[in-house]
Design a protein around this motif. Structure first.
Motif, PDB file in Angstrom:
ATOM      1  N   MET A   1      55.129 -21.263  91.346  1.00  0.00           N
ATOM      2  CA  MET A   1      56.153 -20.648  92.165  1.00  0.00           C
ATOM      3  C   MET A   1      55.925 -20.923  93.647  1.00  0.00           C
ATOM      4  SD  MET A   1      58.823 -18.942  91.883  1.00  0.00           S
ATOM      5  CE  MET A   1      59.934 -18.162  92.953  1.00  0.00           C
ATOM      6  N   ILE A   2      54.694 -21.218  94.035  1.00  0.00           N
ATOM      7  CA  ILE A   2      54.418 -21.430  95.455  1.00  0.00           C
ATOM      8  C   ILE A   2      54.924 -22.795  95.934  1.00  0.00           C
ATOM      9  CG2 ILE A   2      52.100 -22.385  95.185  1.00  0.00           C
ATOM     10  CD1 ILE A   2      52.965 -19.859  97.846  1.00  0.00           C
ATOM     11  N   GLU A   3      54.989 -23.789  95.045  1.00  0.00           N
ATOM     12  CA  GLU A   3      55.409 -25.128  95.461  1.00  0.00           C
ATOM     13  C   GLU A   3      56.851 -25.173  95.957  1.00  0.00           C
ATOM     14  OE1 GLU A   3      53.549 -24.728  92.640  1.00  0.00           O
ATOM     15  OE2 GLU A   3      51.708 -25.562  93.472  1.00  0.00           O
ATOM     16  N   PRO A   4      57.805 -24.556  95.264  1.00  0.00           N
ATOM     17  CA  PRO A   4      59.172 -24.566  95.832  1.00  0.00           C
ATOM     18  C   PRO A   4      59.269 -23.814  97.151  1.00  0.00           C
ATOM     19  CG  PRO A   4      59.234 -23.970  93.510  1.00  0.00           C
ATOM     20  CD  PRO A   4      57.799 -24.010  93.910  1.00  0.00           C
ATOM     21  N   ALA A   5      58.511 -22.744  97.289  1.00  0.00           N
ATOM     22  CA  ALA A   5      58.525 -22.005  98.556  1.00  0.00           C
ATOM     23  C   ALA A   5      57.942 -22.859  99.683  1.00  0.00           C
ATOM     24  CB  ALA A   5      57.754 -20.702  98.415  1.00  0.00           C
ATOM     25  N   LEU A   6      56.870 -23.599  99.383  1.00  0.00           N
ATOM     26  CA  LEU A   6      56.295 -24.485 100.394  1.00  0.00           C
ATOM     27  C   LEU A   6      57.252 -25.619 100.749  1.00  0.00           C
ATOM     28  CD1 LEU A   6      52.585 -24.726  99.242  1.00  0.00           C
ATOM     29  CD2 LEU A   6      53.438 -23.691 101.330  1.00  0.00           C
ATOM     30  N   ASP A   7      57.920 -26.173  99.744  1.00  0.00           N
ATOM     31  CA  ASP A   7      58.898 -27.227 100.022  1.00  0.00           C
ATOM     32  C   ASP A   7      60.025 -26.715 100.917  1.00  0.00           C
ATOM     33  OD1 ASP A   7      57.454 -29.009  98.516  1.00  0.00           O
ATOM     34  OD2 ASP A   7      58.653 -28.697  96.690  1.00  0.00           O
ATOM     35  N   PHE A   8      60.524 -25.524 100.614  1.00  0.00           N
ATOM     36  CA  PHE A   8      61.563 -24.937 101.455  1.00  0.00           C
ATOM     37  C   PHE A   8      61.037 -24.666 102.859  1.00  0.00           C
ATOM     38  CE2 PHE A   8      63.765 -21.253 103.243  1.00  0.00           C
ATOM     39  CZ  PHE A   8      65.047 -21.765 103.309  1.00  0.00           C
ATOM     40  N   GLY A   9      59.794 -24.194 102.969  1.00  0.00           N
ATOM     41  CA  GLY A   9      59.198 -23.937 104.277  1.00  0.00           C
ATOM     42  C   GLY A   9      59.063 -25.212 105.092  1.00  0.00           C
ATOM     43  N   PHE A  10      58.584 -26.289 104.450  1.00  0.00           N
ATOM     44  CA  PHE A  10      58.480 -27.568 105.152  1.00  0.00           C
ATOM     45  C   PHE A  10      59.854 -28.049 105.619  1.00  0.00           C
ATOM     46  CE2 PHE A  10      54.317 -28.292 102.937  1.00  0.00           C
ATOM     47  CZ  PHE A  10      53.568 -28.437 104.094  1.00  0.00           C
ATOM     48  N   PHE A  11      60.854 -27.908 104.757  1.00  0.00           N
ATOM     49  CA  PHE A  11      62.204 -28.335 105.125  1.00  0.00           C
ATOM     50  C   PHE A  11      62.747 -27.521 106.295  1.00  0.00           C
ATOM     51  CE2 PHE A  11      66.799 -27.693 104.679  1.00  0.00           C
ATOM     52  CZ  PHE A  11      67.224 -28.981 104.913  1.00  0.00           C
ATOM     53  N   ALA A  12      62.591 -26.201 106.229  1.00  0.00           N
ATOM     54  CA  ALA A  12      63.147 -25.329 107.267  1.00  0.00           C
ATOM     55  C   ALA A  12      62.464 -25.562 108.617  1.00  0.00           C
ATOM     56  CB  ALA A  12      63.012 -23.869 106.858  1.00  0.00           C
ATOM     57  N   VAL A  13      61.149 -25.685 108.603  1.00  0.00           N
ATOM     58  CA  VAL A  13      60.426 -25.881 109.865  1.00  0.00           C
ATOM     59  C   VAL A  13      60.706 -27.279 110.419  1.00  0.00           C
ATOM     60  CG1 VAL A  13      58.142 -25.951 110.920  1.00  0.00           C
ATOM     61  CG2 VAL A  13      58.691 -24.165 109.284  1.00  0.00           C
ATOM     62  N   SER A  14      60.835 -28.274 109.555  1.00  0.00           N
ATOM     63  CA  SER A  14      61.166 -29.618 110.028  1.00  0.00           C
ATOM     64  C   SER A  14      62.563 -29.649 110.641  1.00  0.00           C
ATOM     65  CB  SER A  14      61.084 -30.612 108.879  1.00  0.00           C
ATOM     66  OG  SER A  14      59.783 -30.660 108.368  1.00  0.00           O
ATOM     67  N   LEU A  15      63.502 -28.951 110.031  1.00  0.00           N
ATOM     68  CA  LEU A  15      64.845 -28.852 110.605  1.00  0.00           C
ATOM     69  C   LEU A  15      64.801 -28.147 111.962  1.00  0.00           C
ATOM     70  CD1 LEU A  15      67.911 -29.282 110.236  1.00  0.00           C
ATOM     71  CD2 LEU A  15      67.946 -27.023 109.150  1.00  0.00           C
ATOM     72  N   ALA A  16      64.004 -27.099 112.069  1.00  0.00           N
ATOM     73  CA  ALA A  16      63.863 -26.400 113.347  1.00  0.00           C
ATOM     74  C   ALA A  16      63.252 -27.315 114.406  1.00  0.00           C
ATOM     75  CB  ALA A  16      63.016 -25.146 113.170  1.00  0.00           C
ATOM     76  N   GLU A  54      49.155 -25.486 101.330  1.00  0.00           N
ATOM     77  CA  GLU A  54      49.351 -26.494 100.288  1.00  0.00           C
ATOM     78  C   GLU A  54      48.023 -27.122  99.854  1.00  0.00           C
ATOM     79  OE1 GLU A  54      52.635 -29.839  99.690  1.00  0.00           O
ATOM     80  OE2 GLU A  54      51.220 -30.290 101.304  1.00  0.00           O
ATOM     81  N   GLN A  55      47.134 -27.374 100.800  1.00  0.00           N
ATOM     82  CA  GLN A  55      45.846 -27.992 100.490  1.00  0.00           C
ATOM     83  C   GLN A  55      44.800 -26.993 100.011  1.00  0.00           C
ATOM     84  OE1 GLN A  55      45.224 -31.334 100.512  1.00  0.00           O
ATOM     85  NE2 GLN A  55      47.436 -31.464 100.835  1.00  0.00           N
ATOM     86  N   ARG A  56      45.096 -25.704 100.130  1.00  0.00           N
ATOM     87  CA  ARG A  56      44.203 -24.626  99.703  1.00  0.00           C
ATOM     88  C   ARG A  56      42.843 -24.675 100.413  1.00  0.00           C
ATOM     89  NH1 ARG A  56      47.562 -23.429  95.515  1.00  0.00           N
ATOM     90  NH2 ARG A  56      47.926 -24.350  93.826  1.00  0.00           N
ATOM     91  N   THR A  57      42.906 -24.813 101.737  1.00  0.00           N
ATOM     92  CA  THR A  57      41.697 -24.810 102.554  1.00  0.00           C
ATOM     93  C   THR A  57      41.951 -23.983 103.814  1.00  0.00           C
ATOM     94  OG1 THR A  57      40.086 -26.186 103.696  1.00  0.00           O
ATOM     95  CG2 THR A  57      42.330 -26.968 103.713  1.00  0.00           C
ATOM     96  N   THR A  58      40.885 -23.422 104.356  1.00  0.00           N
ATOM     97  CA  THR A  58      41.016 -22.592 105.556  1.00  0.00           C
ATOM     98  C   THR A  58      40.790 -23.377 106.844  1.00  0.00           C
ATOM     99  OG1 THR A  58      38.691 -21.941 105.440  1.00  0.00           O
ATOM    100  CG2 THR A  58      40.298 -20.543 104.295  1.00  0.00           C
ATOM    101  N   MET A  59      40.433 -24.645 106.726  1.00  0.00           N
ATOM    102  CA  MET A  59      40.160 -25.444 107.917  1.00  0.00           C
ATOM    103  C   MET A  59      41.404 -25.571 108.796  1.00  0.00           C
ATOM    104  SD  MET A  59      38.741 -29.331 108.161  1.00  0.00           S
ATOM    105  CE  MET A  59      40.165 -29.982 107.340  1.00  0.00           C
ATOM    106  N   PHE A  60      42.563 -25.645 108.196  1.00  0.00           N
ATOM    107  CA  PHE A  60      43.793 -25.823 108.959  1.00  0.00           C
ATOM    108  C   PHE A  60      44.183 -24.552 109.713  1.00  0.00           C
ATOM    109  CE2 PHE A  60      44.062 -29.112 105.717  1.00  0.00           C
ATOM    110  CZ  PHE A  60      44.284 -30.218 106.520  1.00  0.00           C
ATOM    111  N   PHE A  61      43.761 -23.396 109.233  1.00  0.00           N
ATOM    112  CA  PHE A  61      44.064 -22.155 109.936  1.00  0.00           C
ATOM    113  C   PHE A  61      43.317 -22.093 111.263  1.00  0.00           C
ATOM    114  CE2 PHE A  61      44.582 -20.856 105.401  1.00  0.00           C
ATOM    115  CZ  PHE A  61      45.963 -20.874 105.420  1.00  0.00           C
ATOM    116  N   GLU A  62      42.093 -22.588 111.286  1.00  0.00           N
ATOM    117  CA  GLU A  62      41.345 -22.641 112.545  1.00  0.00           C
ATOM    118  C   GLU A  62      41.981 -23.634 113.508  1.00  0.00           C
ATOM    119  OE1 GLU A  62      37.382 -23.514 111.381  1.00  0.00           O
ATOM    120  OE2 GLU A  62      37.160 -21.643 110.256  1.00  0.00           O
ATOM    121  N   ALA A  63      42.448 -24.753 112.975  1.00  0.00           N
ATOM    122  CA  ALA A  63      43.137 -25.732 113.823  1.00  0.00           C
ATOM    123  C   ALA A  63      44.424 -25.148 114.392  1.00  0.00           C
ATOM    124  CB  ALA A  63      43.432 -26.995 113.023  1.00  0.00           C
ATOM    125  N   ALA A  64      45.133 -24.376 113.594  1.00  0.00           N
ATOM    126  CA  ALA A  64      46.372 -23.743 114.070  1.00  0.00           C
ATOM    127  C   ALA A  64      46.073 -22.729 115.169  1.00  0.00           C
ATOM    128  CB  ALA A  64      47.101 -23.069 112.908  1.00  0.00           C
TER     129      ALA A  64
END
Length: 89
Positions: A1-16, A54-64
């Motif tokens: 269920m998380i994959e469609p939500a992530l796909d929609f999130g990527f689409f929405a943020v890319s459109l923004a 999507e990658q299931r890692t916390t390294m990107f949260f520190e980068a953000a």
């Protein structure tokens, strides 16, 4: 269920991001362009966080978090430069 939500999130943020790029290029004033860049930074942070989920890692949260701090400081510095003509008093 998380994959469609992530796909929609990527689409929405890319459109923004594309709409912010349009505002950056067509903005009638300098402040519109500054706000567009600031919003693009926020959207880039959202993309980094979505990629981390999507990658299931916390390294990107520190980068953000680092990217958010850099974006805030650069926006404040640029606004001070526009208002006063210098950044450091």
């Amino acid at each position: 269920m998380i994959e469609p939500a992530l796909d929609f999130g990527f689409f929405a943020v890319s459109l923004a991001l594309l709409l912010n790029l349009w505002r950056l290029l067509r903005g009638p004033s300098v402040m519109d362009r500054v706000l567009a860049v600031d919003t693009m930074v926020i959207n880039a942070i959202a993309l980094i966080i979505l990629f981390g989920i999507e990658q299931r890692t916390t390294m990107f949260f520190e980068a953000a978090l680092l990217f958010a701090m850099f974006g805030f400081i650069s926006t404040v510095a640029y606004c001070r430069f526009i208002l006063r003509g210098d950044v450091i008093e």
